[in-house]
Write an enzyme that holds these catalytic residues in place. Structure first.
Site, PDB file in Angstrom:
ATOM      1  N   ASP A  14       0.874  -1.180   0.000  1.00 22.48           N
ATOM      2  CA  ASP A  14       0.000   0.000   0.000  1.00 22.48           C
ATOM      3  C   ASP A  14       0.911   1.230   0.000  1.00 22.48           C
ATOM      4  O   ASP A  14       2.139   1.111   0.066  1.00 22.48           O
ATOM      5  CB  ASP A  14      -0.922   0.004   1.228  1.00 22.48           C
ATOM      6  N   SER A  15       0.288   2.412   0.024  1.00 21.25           N
ATOM      7  CA  SER A  15       1.093   3.629  -0.020  1.00 21.25           C
ATOM      8  C   SER A  15       1.827   3.883   1.310  1.00 21.25           C
ATOM      9  O   SER A  15       2.781   4.622   1.346  1.00 21.25           O
ATOM     10  CB  SER A  15       0.209   4.834  -0.344  1.00 21.25           C
ATOM     11  N   CYS A  77      -4.464  -1.846  -1.450  1.00 20.17           N
ATOM     12  CA  CYS A  77      -4.631  -0.416  -1.704  1.00 20.17           C
ATOM     13  C   CYS A  77      -5.800  -0.256  -2.665  1.00 20.17           C
ATOM     14  O   CYS A  77      -5.752  -0.765  -3.789  1.00 20.17           O
ATOM     15  CB  CYS A  77      -3.355   0.141  -2.330  1.00 20.17           C
ATOM     16  N   GLU A 156      -1.001   9.526   8.280  1.00 22.77           N
ATOM     17  CA  GLU A 156       0.413   9.351   7.929  1.00 22.77           C
ATOM     18  C   GLU A 156       1.308  10.485   8.429  1.00 22.77           C
ATOM     19  O   GLU A 156       2.463  10.273   8.736  1.00 22.77           O
ATOM     20  CB  GLU A 156       0.573   9.246   6.403  1.00 22.77           C
ATOM     21  N   CYS A 187     -10.813   2.955   1.854  1.00 21.35           N
ATOM     22  CA  CYS A 187      -9.379   3.278   1.830  1.00 21.35           C
ATOM     23  C   CYS A 187      -8.814   2.601   3.064  1.00 21.35           C
ATOM     24  O   CYS A 187      -9.366   2.746   4.164  1.00 21.35           O
ATOM     25  CB  CYS A 187      -9.156   4.787   1.889  1.00 21.35           C
ATOM     26  N   HIS A 189      -6.484   3.176   4.914  1.00 23.36           N
ATOM     27  CA  HIS A 189      -6.047   4.037   6.031  1.00 23.36           C
ATOM     28  C   HIS A 189      -7.196   4.382   6.974  1.00 23.36           C
ATOM     29  O   HIS A 189      -6.965   4.742   8.126  1.00 23.36           O
ATOM     30  CB  HIS A 189      -5.456   5.351   5.504  1.00 23.36           C
TER      31      HIS A 189
HETATM   32  N1  DGL Z   1      -4.658   3.357   1.477  1.00 21.48           N
HETATM   33  C1  DGL Z   1      -4.758   3.526   0.070  1.00 21.48           C
HETATM   34  C2  DGL Z   1      -6.120   3.175  -0.431  1.00 21.48           C
HETATM   35  O1  DGL Z   1      -6.683   2.222   0.077  1.00 21.48           O
HETATM   36  C3  DGL Z   1      -4.131   4.773  -0.522  1.00 21.48           C
HETATM   37  C4  DGL Z   1      -4.243   6.020   0.276  1.00 21.48           C
HETATM   38  C5  DGL Z   1      -3.405   7.146  -0.316  1.00 21.48           C
HETATM   39  O2  DGL Z   1      -2.185   7.019  -0.337  1.00 21.48           O
HETATM   40  O3  DGL Z   1      -3.996   8.134  -0.790  1.00 21.48           O
HETATM   41  O4  DGL Z   1      -6.645   3.751  -1.351  1.00 21.48           O
END
Ligand code: DGL
Length: 263
Positions: A14-15, A77, A156, A187, A189
């Protein structure tokens, strides 16, 4: 899958720390497997990146996983599952598991659901991948898709954390006005903010897709023919210490986090 590959670790990426919400479930369900996690801390947020940039980035991550000879890659992600999965799905010798396409199928099986809100990044919402995938499995769903671009920076970088409640209410209010049966945290996060969401709405209103996604893949993973060690390796593209600190809300990392050379 070739017999030799079957015994290789599984890549998860993931990011940043978001994909740990998926890794946590996978480890719970299949502790016997070996995992390599890659958190692309240098390039986040993915939600604000163009599709061509995301393609470049994801290819670099897949090349990294290819060097590690992983058996499969879990796209933990949503943004990259929405934007680049289709294009890359047949380009590598490992199996890919995209979160949106897999979780939507599981979520749509609950036919009691009529109205759903999807919270996700700009990249995911603009692609309409969630609503398209859910509709494919349940045509009667009424959906409202809301992009919440301020939420990943809170998790983050602590950016905006002083106004956290306000930034959460800004998107939760229109979501609750829609009177949904469930809200999908589209998402990876966002589950980090679940305690904050519950100041406005009950916990069981929220669906964390990492759960059904992980259940699906844990069943799908082939049984390795040799015994694995339950190995976990963690790589990031920048700031390993910050990654460990941010992750700790959700996942306690006891292994060293290494900087990955993607060149
Ligand atoms: N956590 C990721 C997602 O599920 C990407 C979040 C990001 O870096 O913008 O989309």
């Amino acid at each position: 899958m070739e017999e030799q590959r079957k015994n290789r670790p599984i890549g998860v990426f993931d990011s940043g720390v978001g994909g740990l919400t998926v890794l946590k479930q996978l480890v719970k369900l299949r502790p016997d497997m070996d995992y390599i996690y890659f958190g692309d801390t240098k390039n986040l947020p993915y939600g604000e990146k163009s599709k061509s940039r995301l393609l470049e980035i994801t290819r670099e991550i897949f090349d990294f996983f290819e060097k590690k000879e992983v058996s499969s890659v879990v796209m933990a992600c949503n943004t990259s599952s929405a934007q680049v999965y289709e294009e890359l799905k047949d380009s590598y010798p490992f199996k890919l598991y995209p979160i949106i396409q897999t979780a939507s199928k599981c979520i749509a099986q609950d036919k009691s659901l009529k109205k759903i809100v999807i919270f996700a990044t700009n990249g995911t919402i603009n692609s309409k991948m969630y609503s398209k995938s859910l509709k494919m499995h349940n045509q009667n769903l009424e959906m409202l898709e809301i992009a919440c671009p301020e939420w990943v920076p809170i998790v983050e970088k602590r950016i905006g954390s002083e106004n956290k409640a306000e930034l959460i209410e800004k998107y939760l209010k229109p979501a609750l006005d829609f009177k949904p049966d469930k809200i999908i945290l589209g998402c990876t996060h966002y589950p980090y903010l679940l305690d904050d969401f519950t100041q406005f709405a009950p916990k069981n209103l929220f669906i964390n897709p990492a759960e059904s996604f992980s259940e699906y893949i844990a069943k799908d993973f082939p049984k390795p023919s040799t015994k694995n060690q339950g190995m976990r390796e963690f790589f990031v593209s920048s700031e390993p210490q910050n990654f460990v600190k941010n992750a700790s809300v959700f996942y306690e990392i006891n292994e060293p986090v290494k900087l990955a050379d993607l060149g």
